[in-house]
Design a protein around this motif. Structure first.
Motif, mmCIF file in Angstrom:
data_model
loop_
_atom_site.group_PDB
_atom_site.id
_atom_site.type_symbol
_atom_site.label_atom_id
_atom_site.label_comp_id
_atom_site.label_asym_id
_atom_site.label_seq_id
_atom_site.Cartn_x
_atom_site.Cartn_y
_atom_site.Cartn_z
ATOM 1 N N MET A 26 0.809 -1.214 0.000
ATOM 2 C CA MET A 26 0.000 0.000 0.000
ATOM 3 C C MET A 26 0.849 1.273 0.000
ATOM 4 S SD MET A 26 -3.204 -0.335 -0.368
ATOM 5 C CE MET A 26 -2.800 -1.609 -1.561
ATOM 6 N N PHE A 27 2.138 1.143 0.234
ATOM 7 C CA PHE A 27 2.969 2.341 0.233
ATOM 8 C C PHE A 27 3.064 2.976 -1.157
ATOM 9 C CE2 PHE A 27 7.072 4.619 0.150
ATOM 10 C CZ PHE A 27 6.817 5.546 1.160
ATOM 11 N N PRO A 28 3.299 2.211 -2.238
ATOM 12 C CA PRO A 28 3.294 2.832 -3.564
ATOM 13 C C PRO A 28 1.941 3.456 -3.922
ATOM 14 C CG PRO A 28 4.121 0.580 -3.691
ATOM 15 C CD PRO A 28 3.677 0.802 -2.295
ATOM 16 N N ILE A 29 0.851 2.822 -3.433
ATOM 17 C CA ILE A 29 -0.479 3.391 -3.672
ATOM 18 C C ILE A 29 -0.618 4.712 -2.923
ATOM 19 C CG2 ILE A 29 -2.962 2.994 -3.522
ATOM 20 C CD1 ILE A 29 -1.534 1.101 -5.420
ATOM 21 N N PHE A 30 -0.091 4.751 -1.704
ATOM 22 C CA PHE A 30 -0.087 5.997 -0.926
ATOM 23 C C PHE A 30 0.674 7.094 -1.670
ATOM 24 C CE2 PHE A 30 2.879 8.360 1.905
ATOM 25 C CZ PHE A 30 1.981 9.274 2.444
ATOM 26 N N LEU A 52 -0.755 10.535 -3.206
ATOM 27 C CA LEU A 52 -0.146 11.798 -2.794
ATOM 28 C C LEU A 52 0.142 12.693 -4.004
ATOM 29 C CD1 LEU A 52 0.773 12.957 -0.029
ATOM 30 C CD2 LEU A 52 3.062 12.112 -0.534
ATOM 31 N N LEU A 53 0.404 12.076 -5.144
ATOM 32 C CA LEU A 53 0.732 12.825 -6.359
ATOM 33 C C LEU A 53 -0.496 13.227 -7.166
ATOM 34 C CD1 LEU A 53 3.824 10.726 -7.549
ATOM 35 C CD2 LEU A 53 3.841 12.923 -6.355
ATOM 36 N N MET A 54 -1.663 12.787 -6.760
ATOM 37 C CA MET A 54 -2.886 13.122 -7.499
ATOM 38 C C MET A 54 -3.231 14.604 -7.330
ATOM 39 S SD MET A 54 -5.255 9.747 -6.735
ATOM 40 C CE MET A 54 -6.706 10.459 -7.542
ATOM 41 N N LYS A 55 -3.863 15.150 -8.315
ATOM 42 C CA LYS A 55 -4.213 16.577 -8.320
ATOM 43 C C LYS A 55 -5.279 16.881 -7.273
ATOM 44 C CE LYS A 55 -5.800 20.293 -11.380
ATOM 45 N NZ LYS A 55 -6.270 20.632 -12.748
ATOM 46 N N ILE A 107 -4.509 6.843 -0.040
ATOM 47 C CA ILE A 107 -4.826 5.515 -0.578
ATOM 48 C C ILE A 107 -6.285 5.485 -1.011
ATOM 49 C CG2 ILE A 107 -4.945 3.053 -0.061
ATOM 50 C CD1 ILE A 107 -2.774 3.436 2.006
ATOM 51 N N GLY A 108 -7.146 6.040 -0.162
ATOM 52 C CA GLY A 108 -8.571 6.076 -0.482
ATOM 53 C C GLY A 108 -8.868 6.853 -1.753
ATOM 54 N N LYS A 109 -8.173 7.957 -1.968
ATOM 55 C CA LYS A 109 -8.369 8.746 -3.196
ATOM 56 C C LYS A 109 -8.037 7.925 -4.436
ATOM 57 C CE LYS A 109 -6.754 12.882 -3.564
ATOM 58 N NZ LYS A 109 -5.823 14.032 -3.501
ATOM 59 N N PHE A 110 -6.944 7.185 -4.364
ATOM 60 C CA PHE A 110 -6.509 6.404 -5.527
ATOM 61 C C PHE A 110 -7.495 5.277 -5.819
ATOM 62 C CE2 PHE A 110 -3.900 3.540 -8.033
ATOM 63 C CZ PHE A 110 -3.168 4.422 -8.818
ATOM 64 N N PHE A 111 -7.907 4.555 -4.796
ATOM 65 C CA PHE A 111 -8.871 3.470 -5.001
ATOM 66 C C PHE A 111 -10.212 4.009 -5.480
ATOM 67 C CE2 PHE A 111 -6.020 0.560 -2.951
ATOM 68 C CZ PHE A 111 -6.434 -0.698 -3.372
#
Length: 497
Positions: free
Chosen positions: A287-291, A295-298, A343-347
């Motif tokens: 989950m760290f790469p997903i985090f 983090l890089l999402m707009k 993580i929640g934002k990405f999922f």
């Protein structure tokens, strides 16, 4: 795997909060009857001792007692012991059992998940809130410290609750919401001082976003801040007076404290250890790469930066109290609160039926399944394996002490700074590292009422497994001068006649 994914998607639509609370509760109830042993048992032992002493010696919230005060009452300079006091109330009705402390921690963790869910959905959507809280519910560090006998679970609840109700007040301007927030934040700062930073800065960000430069003209914000500052200052002033009178402290202030060795932050080992814990124990590796990706999402709104500020505020506390943060991994625990949001934002963005990228959905499905497996594996190996009473030398010696030493006597324990053996033995006395043990020390404690010397050749602190030859020789030299009730390859008990 696909059954699990379909089931999660179904619960996301039907009853997300109940599903999250159910999952969180089920994983936290495992081994809930464990005695105070294992990871950070020394911190739990002190907390549990204060609860037991409240119950046995009168429910005086303002005078917490530890077991290692020798012949003194054991009153100690410590954080506000509200958690131990709550546990002691349950002891009054049901008797002393660590189960109640653990269950209270679990209950606070469920409230943390509820508040976190409500806060996240305010800024994003239900899907982001769901995925964020799902990961908070099942990642290793979060599970473990949500059921330990220490106030971390209550601390997280108060931190999230304080920010949540402050945000609700900004939206509605209803005064009772601000009062609830003030109560939560005050408790967080009383339980640990550092929330002044990692809760205070997010609150400052929200207030500035709402009022801009007029923030300093709002009387309610001044009253809110003064209430928190005065409450915290009064307690720690009182706690320090306890130290000055009785001499017992956890070492918050002054030159004797080792919490503020700032040269540590310039060493690579400091950041490597914290990074390892973050990657492995907080994010279960996968989950760290997903985090990082989250983090890089707009950011879509300025208010979303609340979670960036929150995240950076926690990191700032690691720098401000480097020794504490390095030694005690639960000081990284608040990082999880804003951390899971990314993580929640990405999922939420990529793991839904409306998203066109099938490959990334398959990738996230695999990550989901493997991360759950990895999380529970890490939890089992790093944490639960240490809570087996039949394999704990500390627990075994404590049972012997309870059998061979009268309960009303004072004892010297060669356990360094670890009170686990004192607590499990239900005895009071002094603690010393074997390297400092000598006849002069023994005689000084005998004059203060010491009756027995207890320890092990297999461990000092519960987290240090062995003694060196010099330490063993010191112990054997002392043992040769007194009657030995027990003296074998593992344990020793001497009667200090």
């Amino acid at each position: 795997m696909f059954f699990l994914i379909n089931y999660i998607e179904y619960q996301l639509k039907k009853s997300p909060v109940l599903f999250l609370l159910g999952i969180a509760l089920s994983v936290r109830l495992y081994n809930i009857n464990s005695p105070i042993i294992g990871i950070h048992s020394w911190r739990q032992a002190d907390t549990a001792a204060m609860a037991r002493n409240f119950y046995e010696n009168g429910f005086n919230l303002f005078y917490p007692q530890i077991d290692w005060g020798g012949n003194s009452p054991g009153y100690c300079e410590t954080e506000f012991p509200i958690y131990s006091f709550i546990v002691s109330i349950f002891y009054k009705f049901f008797g002393v059992h660590e189960l109640f402390g653990r269950l209270i921690s679990v209950t606070f963790s469920l409230f943390t998940i509820f508040f976190l869910y409500q806060l996240i959905r305010t800024y994003f959507n239900d899907a982001t809130a769901f995925w964020s809280c799902l990961w908070f519910s099942i990642l290793p560090v979060s599970i473990y410290y949500s059921r330990t006998f220490q106030p971390e679970s209550m601390l997280l609840m108060c931190s999230v609750g304080g920010i949540y109700y402050f945000n609700k007040w900004l939206e509605s301007q209803k005064l009772h919401l601000l009062c609830i927030s003030a109560l939560f934040v005050s408790l967080a700062c009383l339980i640990k001082v550092l929330p002044i930073i990692y809760v205070g800065l997010p609150l400052l960000f929200l207030a500035y976003h709402k009022f801009s430069h007029k923030i300093f003209t709002k009387i309610y914000l001044w009253l809110y801040s003064l209430f928190i500052i005065i409450t915290v200052a009064l307690w720690y002033y009182h706690a320090h007076q306890i130290f000055l009178e009785y001499g017992n402290t956890f070492g918050f202030w002054g030159g004797s404290s080792d919490r503020y060795k700032y040269d540590l932050i310039l060493k690579s080992n400091f950041w490597l250890q914290i990074s390892f814990r973050t990657i492995v124990r907080q994010f279960a590796v996968l989950m760290f790469p997903i985090f990082i990706a989250g983090l890089l999402m707009k950011r879509k709104t300025q208010q979303e930066y609340l979670f960036d500020i929150w995240l950076l505020s926690v990191v700032l506390t690691w720098i401000l109290a480097p020794t504490t943060s390095l030694v005690h991994e639960y000081y990284q625990l608040p990082f999880m609160l804003p951390g899971v949001v990314f993580i929640g934002k990405f999922f939420s963005k990529y793991f839904n039926k409306n998203h066109q990228g099938k490959n990334i959905k398959k990738f996230l499905a695999i990550c989901l399944s493997l991360s759950i497996l990895t999380s529970f594996t890490i939890y089992s190996i790093d944490y639960m394996s240490k809570e087996r009473a039949n394999k704990s030398k500390v627990f075994q010696l404590a049972e012997i002490v309870k059998d061979k030493i009268p309960s009303d006597t004072l004892t010297i324990f060669t356990t360094g700074g670890d009170p686990t053996l004192l607590y499990l033995s239900h005895r009071k006395g002094w603690m010393i590292n074997p390297r400092d043990l000598n006849e002069e020390y023994i005689m000084s404690k005998i004059q203060l009422g010491a009756d027995y010397l207890v320890g092990s050749f297999d461990f000092i602190q519960s987290y240090k497994s062995s003694l060196d030859d010099m330490q063993k020789n010191r112990i054997n030299t002392v043992l040769s001068k007194y009657p030995n009730i027990l003296h074998d390859d593992s344990f020793f008990i001497a009667h200090l006649k």
